[in-house]
Design an enzyme around this catalytic site. Structure first.
Site, mmCIF file in Angstrom:
data_model
loop_
_atom_site.group_PDB
_atom_site.id
_atom_site.type_symbol
_atom_site.label_atom_id
_atom_site.label_comp_id
_atom_site.label_asym_id
_atom_site.label_seq_id
_atom_site.Cartn_x
_atom_site.Cartn_y
_atom_site.Cartn_z
ATOM 1 N N ILE A 48 0.830 -1.202 0.000
ATOM 2 C CA ILE A 48 0.000 0.000 0.000
ATOM 3 C C ILE A 48 0.867 1.257 0.000
ATOM 4 O O ILE A 48 0.579 2.237 -0.699
ATOM 5 C CB ILE A 48 -0.915 -0.013 1.255
ATOM 6 N N SER A 170 -6.433 -0.107 10.896
ATOM 7 C CA SER A 170 -7.107 -1.277 10.313
ATOM 8 C C SER A 170 -8.426 -1.498 11.023
ATOM 9 O O SER A 170 -8.568 -1.174 12.206
ATOM 10 C CB SER A 170 -6.230 -2.523 10.476
ATOM 11 N N TYR A 197 -1.546 -7.230 17.274
ATOM 12 C CA TYR A 197 -1.754 -6.480 16.025
ATOM 13 C C TYR A 197 -2.985 -5.576 16.155
ATOM 14 O O TYR A 197 -2.924 -4.375 15.856
ATOM 15 C CB TYR A 197 -1.914 -7.442 14.836
HETATM 16 N N1 LIG Z 1 -2.881 -5.633 3.645
HETATM 17 C C1 LIG Z 1 -4.006 -5.498 4.327
HETATM 18 O O1 LIG Z 1 -4.998 -6.200 4.082
HETATM 19 C C2 LIG Z 1 -4.112 -4.454 5.418
HETATM 20 C C3 LIG Z 1 -5.329 -4.318 6.084
HETATM 21 C C4 LIG Z 1 -5.450 -3.342 7.078
HETATM 22 C C5 LIG Z 1 -4.362 -2.543 7.389
HETATM 23 N N2 LIG Z 1 -3.176 -2.707 6.743
HETATM 24 C C6 LIG Z 1 -2.052 -1.816 7.105
HETATM 25 O O2 LIG Z 1 -1.516 -1.230 5.938
HETATM 26 C C7 LIG Z 1 -0.164 -0.840 6.183
HETATM 27 C C8 LIG Z 1 0.712 -1.260 5.009
HETATM 28 O O3 LIG Z 1 0.749 -2.659 4.964
HETATM 29 P P1 LIG Z 1 0.856 -3.517 3.623
HETATM 30 O O4 LIG Z 1 -0.338 -4.384 3.576
HETATM 31 O O5 LIG Z 1 1.169 -2.651 2.473
HETATM 32 O O6 LIG Z 1 2.091 -4.475 3.998
HETATM 33 P P2 LIG Z 1 3.534 -4.714 3.347
HETATM 34 O O7 LIG Z 1 3.415 -4.875 1.870
HETATM 35 O O8 LIG Z 1 4.120 -5.804 4.163
HETATM 36 O O9 LIG Z 1 4.279 -3.339 3.628
HETATM 37 C C9 LIG Z 1 4.657 -2.973 4.918
HETATM 38 C C10 LIG Z 1 5.730 -1.918 4.849
HETATM 39 O O10 LIG Z 1 6.147 -1.596 6.188
HETATM 40 C C11 LIG Z 1 7.548 -1.662 6.237
HETATM 41 N N3 LIG Z 1 8.093 -1.952 7.553
HETATM 42 C C12 LIG Z 1 7.919 -3.055 8.312
HETATM 43 N N4 LIG Z 1 8.645 -2.974 9.430
HETATM 44 C C13 LIG Z 1 9.309 -1.784 9.388
HETATM 45 C C14 LIG Z 1 10.248 -1.143 10.239
HETATM 46 N N5 LIG Z 1 10.676 -1.711 11.361
HETATM 47 N N6 LIG Z 1 10.722 0.071 9.877
HETATM 48 C C15 LIG Z 1 10.335 0.642 8.722
HETATM 49 N N7 LIG Z 1 9.451 0.076 7.881
HETATM 50 C C16 LIG Z 1 8.960 -1.131 8.200
HETATM 51 C C17 LIG Z 1 7.907 -2.774 5.258
HETATM 52 O O11 LIG Z 1 9.279 -2.728 4.928
HETATM 53 P P3 LIG Z 1 10.047 -4.056 4.385
HETATM 54 O O12 LIG Z 1 9.775 -4.141 2.922
HETATM 55 O O13 LIG Z 1 11.474 -3.737 4.709
HETATM 56 O O14 LIG Z 1 9.519 -5.227 5.148
HETATM 57 C C18 LIG Z 1 6.978 -2.420 4.111
HETATM 58 O O15 LIG Z 1 7.520 -1.372 3.354
HETATM 59 C C19 LIG Z 1 0.219 -1.469 7.521
HETATM 60 O O16 LIG Z 1 0.182 -0.484 8.518
HETATM 61 C C20 LIG Z 1 -0.876 -2.510 7.745
HETATM 62 O O17 LIG Z 1 -1.081 -2.747 9.113
HETATM 63 C C21 LIG Z 1 -3.032 -3.644 5.752
#
Ligand SMILES: NC(=O)c1ccc[n+]([C@@H]2O[C@H](COP(=O)([O-])OP(=O)(O)OC[C@H]3O[C@@H](n4cnc5c(N)ncnc54)[C@H](OP(=O)(O)O)[C@@H]3O)[C@@H](O)[C@H]2O)c1
Ligand SMILES: *[C@@H]1O[C@H](CO)[C@@H](O)[C@H](O)[C@H]1NC(C)=O
Ligand SMILES: *[C@@H]1O[C@H](CO)[C@@H](O)[C@H](O)[C@H]1NC(C)=O
Length: 314
Positions: A48, A170, A197
């Site tokens: 995202i 979320s 979480y």
């Molecule tokens: N996917 C869903 O269905 C969903 C639903 C509700 C909410 N969300 C929220 O949406 C947001 C984005 O998630 P996503 O689904 O896009 O997941 P994602 O593809 O796993 O992306 C997560 C991002 O956070 C970074 N990250 C993780 N740990 C970190 C740290 N210690 N320091 C700096 N950056 C860090 C990751 O970096 P790396 O590449 O280095 O790991 C990656 O760039 C999150 O807050 C998640 O909780 C997602």
């Protein structure tokens, strides 16, 4: 035979209708231009966050990808520059699992960037582990790291007003409860990890609520949001037996990262939502949260406890 084909066709049609009407979500229709504006996206290298950063770059912003991994971030910088034709996209090192790294990032940013118009607290994790400071990883990255980051950048946001803070929470907040006597459980089994979480995401919403009070009259506004159920790498840490079940569900029913970025984009650029500062959005609309996520006493206490945990004194 014919009846099977008809049944299959009906199923496919139903799926397509459901997907486009309920699962895909709304699109941000604002054409706000961001030329001359500076935007930070945490975790802007994947999922995202990457799609959000690309959209900001296409609008002409100077975009800082605040990421922990240099290689992954530089690959994303390259991609976003190429797709947007905007070369004002840069990487700055930020590991939210280390308060020292958050402070170093803020110092580095404040030294090199005179302005900040949009801070997008997007990075998130669902994994078991500990931060450099001994907090559980989920709490440390999703809530505490962003809490400190936002606080350290607040004066620069005020100087650049009108400006915004967007925090990706979320809908899982629904299942959380803040237990101040046990705020930082280690997450030993799956159910406790899920609880951690959900609790970190509820904390995002409560933080934004309290933040809006502190920001009243400054022209800095803040929003939390649910991006929808999105096909990203966040599910890579599931156990194999869960993947067997989840992968088909995710493939069929979760939205793409582009669609998942729409509400983040909306909160960052949509004109006229300032009156909703402190509120929670989903599908590009403001949404009322459940009572436990609008409890001002809990929000206030969480703020104070978080300040102590990150070593900020007010
Ligand atoms: N996917 C869903 O269905 C969903 C639903 C509700 C909410 N969300 C929220 O949406 C947001 C984005 O998630 P996503 O689904 O896009 O997941 P994602 O593809 O796993 O992306 C997560 C991002 O956070 C970074 N990250 C993780 N740990 C970190 C740290 N210690 N320091 C700096 N950056 C860090 C990751 O970096 P790396 O590449 O280095 O790991 C990656 O760039 C999150 O807050 C998640 O909780 C997602
Ligand atoms: C998970 O761990 C917590 C705390 O250690 C415990 O209270 C709970 O009963 C455990 N749940 C399961 C399903 O084992
Ligand atoms: C906020 O914006 C309004 C309208 O642009 C302006 O009149 C006011 O002075 C601003 N306030 C601050 C504190 O910057």
């Amino acid at each position: 035979m014919v009846s099977y084909i008809v049944a299959a066709a009906i199923l496919v049609a139903l799926y397509i209708l459901t997907y486009y009407n309920f699962l895909k979500g709304a699109r941000c229709r604002s054409d706000t231009c961001l030329r001359g504006k500076t935007v930070i996206v945490t975790g802007g290298n994947a999922g995202i966050g990457k799609e959000t950063a690309l959209d900001m770059a296409r609008r002409g912003a100077r975009v800082i990808l605040a990421c922990r991994n240099k290689e992954r971030a530089e690959a994303a910088v390259f991609d976003i520059r190429k797709k947007s034709g905007n070369n004002q996209v840069i990487f700055m090192q930020l590991d939210l699992a280390s308060l020292k790294s958050v402070r170093a990032f803020a110092e580095n940013f404040l030294k090199s960037e005179p302005q900040l118009h949009v801070l997008i607290n997007n990075a998130g994790i669902g994994m078991h582990g500990k931060t450099a400071d001994g907090f559980n990883l989920v709490w440390g990255v999703n809530h505490l790291g962003h809490f400190l980051l936002t606080r350290l950048l607040l004066d620069r946001l005020k100087l650049s007003a009108p400006s915004r803070i967007v925090t990706v929470a979320s809908t899982m907040y629904r299942f959380a409860k803040i237990d101040f006597s046990n705020l930082n459980p280690p997450g030993e089994n799956f159910s406790q990890q899920m609880q951690n979480y959900c609790c970190s995401k509820l904390s995002n919403i409560l933080f934004v609520r309290e933040l809006a009070n502190c920001l009243e009259g400054t022209n800095v506004t803040c929003y939390s949001l649910h991006p929808g159920a999105v096909k990203t790498d966040i599910f890579r840490t599931l156990k194999w037996w869960m993947k067997v079940f989840c992968i088909p569900v995710i493939a069929l029913f979760f939205r793409s990262p582009v669609d998942g970025a729409q509400t983040s984009i909306y909160c960052a650029v949509q004109e006229g939502i300032e009156k909703f500062s402190g509120r929670y959005f989903a599908d590009c609309k403001v949404e009322e949260v459940l009572p436990h996520a609008r409890d001002d006493a809990v929000a206030r206490k969480l703020w104070e406890v978080s300040e102590r945990m990150v070593g900020l004194s007010s």
